[in-house]
Design an enzyme around this catalytic site. Structure first.
Site, mmCIF file in Angstrom:
data_model
loop_
_atom_site.group_PDB
_atom_site.id
_atom_site.type_symbol
_atom_site.label_atom_id
_atom_site.label_comp_id
_atom_site.label_asym_id
_atom_site.label_seq_id
_atom_site.Cartn_x
_atom_site.Cartn_y
_atom_site.Cartn_z
ATOM 1 C CB CYS A 48 -0.956 0.013 1.188
ATOM 2 S SG CYS A 48 -0.131 -0.044 2.793
ATOM 3 C CG HIS A 88 16.240 -0.720 -0.417
ATOM 4 N ND1 HIS A 88 15.717 0.325 0.318
ATOM 5 C CD2 HIS A 88 15.220 -1.198 -1.184
ATOM 6 C CE1 HIS A 88 14.443 0.483 0.023
ATOM 7 N NE2 HIS A 88 14.112 -0.430 -0.891
#
Length: 327
Positions: A48, A88
């Site tokens: 989201c 990351h």
């Protein structure tokens, strides 16, 4: 061979920008990326508040730069390569890059999209190693630190936001739209509050009944949404619908015979038409409005985040050694 990724997230992009690049045809995306002669593997993560594409190949920075322009996100995207890219992904799986630092849902999402991309033929021996390591690190960080203690999620943050706006939820009626994973997180958080009632609406009524039974709520039929909107103080919407489930026309009709209404839309694509915020006595919030809750959550978890970062640094070195052995 090089490794790289495009990342577009809540850190730079408002919800409407992420919504515009939301993709549902996963197979076509993978085929498109792999059709490029310099790319041999690919995977992605969609949540989201996150859109990321990972690739293995040659001249990946140039390829990802062009891809970001094609998607129209060059102004809000970060392009990371090699060690920075891998670190990351480990941070993402550990929950350090989440809007709600330490939340558990992202690890399951990383695993889900990795398996999906593998199923569609996107990953190979390099991304298999990298994503497997990321999932391992996500588990290890949660096992060896308390970063997920009393874990907060987008769902529980939405409930906190409602409390901030109203002062508290004592005696309030809350309507939850959506009984999926996010809806369940919202429901469990509301269940700890002293609300008058929790109404749960879902397109599949049996799912609404099941969730209502778990938390002492009341299941309602989806076609009764308008009636529910008339009597509730707070609406939290978290469906996976590809189009709005609450329109301006419906809310205008509802507001003729009632007082203030708070609507918190944590879905992507969004469940509530943006124009609803123009209606008098309605306060509409989206994922973007959860940033204040996010910052407070980060302050509480800073000590555990430092422990997690140490684990990530160690595991990154191990991953690099593993990749050397593949060559």
């Amino acid at each position: 061979m090089e490794i790289g990724c495009i990342t577009v997230s809540h850190k730079k992009a408002p919800v409407e920008r992420i919504e515009k690049i939301w993709i549902r045809d996963y197979s076509s995306l993978i085929k498109k990326i792999l059709s490029h002669p310099s790319i041999s593997e690919c995977s992605f993560i969609l949540t989201c508040n996150r859109f990321e594409i990972y690739v293995v190949g040659e001249n990946v920075h140039n390829y990802l730069t062009n891809l970001s322009e094609e998607f129209g996100v060059e102004d809000i995207a970060d392009i990371l390569t090699d060690d920075t890219c891998m670190e990351h992904l480990l941070r993402v799986a550990a929950g350090l890059e989440s809007m709600m630092v330490g939340e558990d849902q992202i690890l399951g999402q990383v695993r889900y999209y990795y398996n999906l991309c593998k199923q569609y033929g996107g990953t190979g021996k390099i991304l298999d190693k990298i994503f497997s390591k990321a999932i391992h690190v996500g588990r290890k960080v949660r096992r060896e630190t308390e970063i997920s203690k009393g874990s907060i999620s987008i769902g529980s943050a939405a409930v906190e936001l409602a409390e901030k706006v109203l002062g508290n939820l004592d005696g309030k009626k809350v309507l939850l739209i959506g009984a999926g994973e996010m809806g369940e997180l919202v429901a469990k958080s509301i269940a700890n509050r002293n609300v008058e009632a929790i109404l749960i609406a879902n397109r599949t009524y049996s799912r609404a009944e099941e969730l209502a039974k778990k938390i002492g709520g009341i299941a309602v039929r989806f076609d009764k949404l308008e009636d529910c909107l008339k009597e509730c103080d707070v609406v939290i919407s978290a469906t996976s619908a590809p189009h709005p489930v609450i329109t301006k026309k419906t809310v205008e009709k509802v507001m003729r015979n009632r007082g203030n209404l708070i609507i918190i839309d944590i879905a992507l694509p969004r469940d509530v038409e943006e124009s609803v915020k123009e209606i008098k006595s309605v306060k509409l919030f989206t994922i973007d409005d959860l940033r204040e809750v996010s910052e407070e959550n980060l302050r509480r978890r800073l000590k555990e985040a430092k422990k997690a970062e140490k684990i990530i640094k160690e595991e990154l070195e191990h991953l690099k050694s593993m990749l050397k052995d593949l060559k």
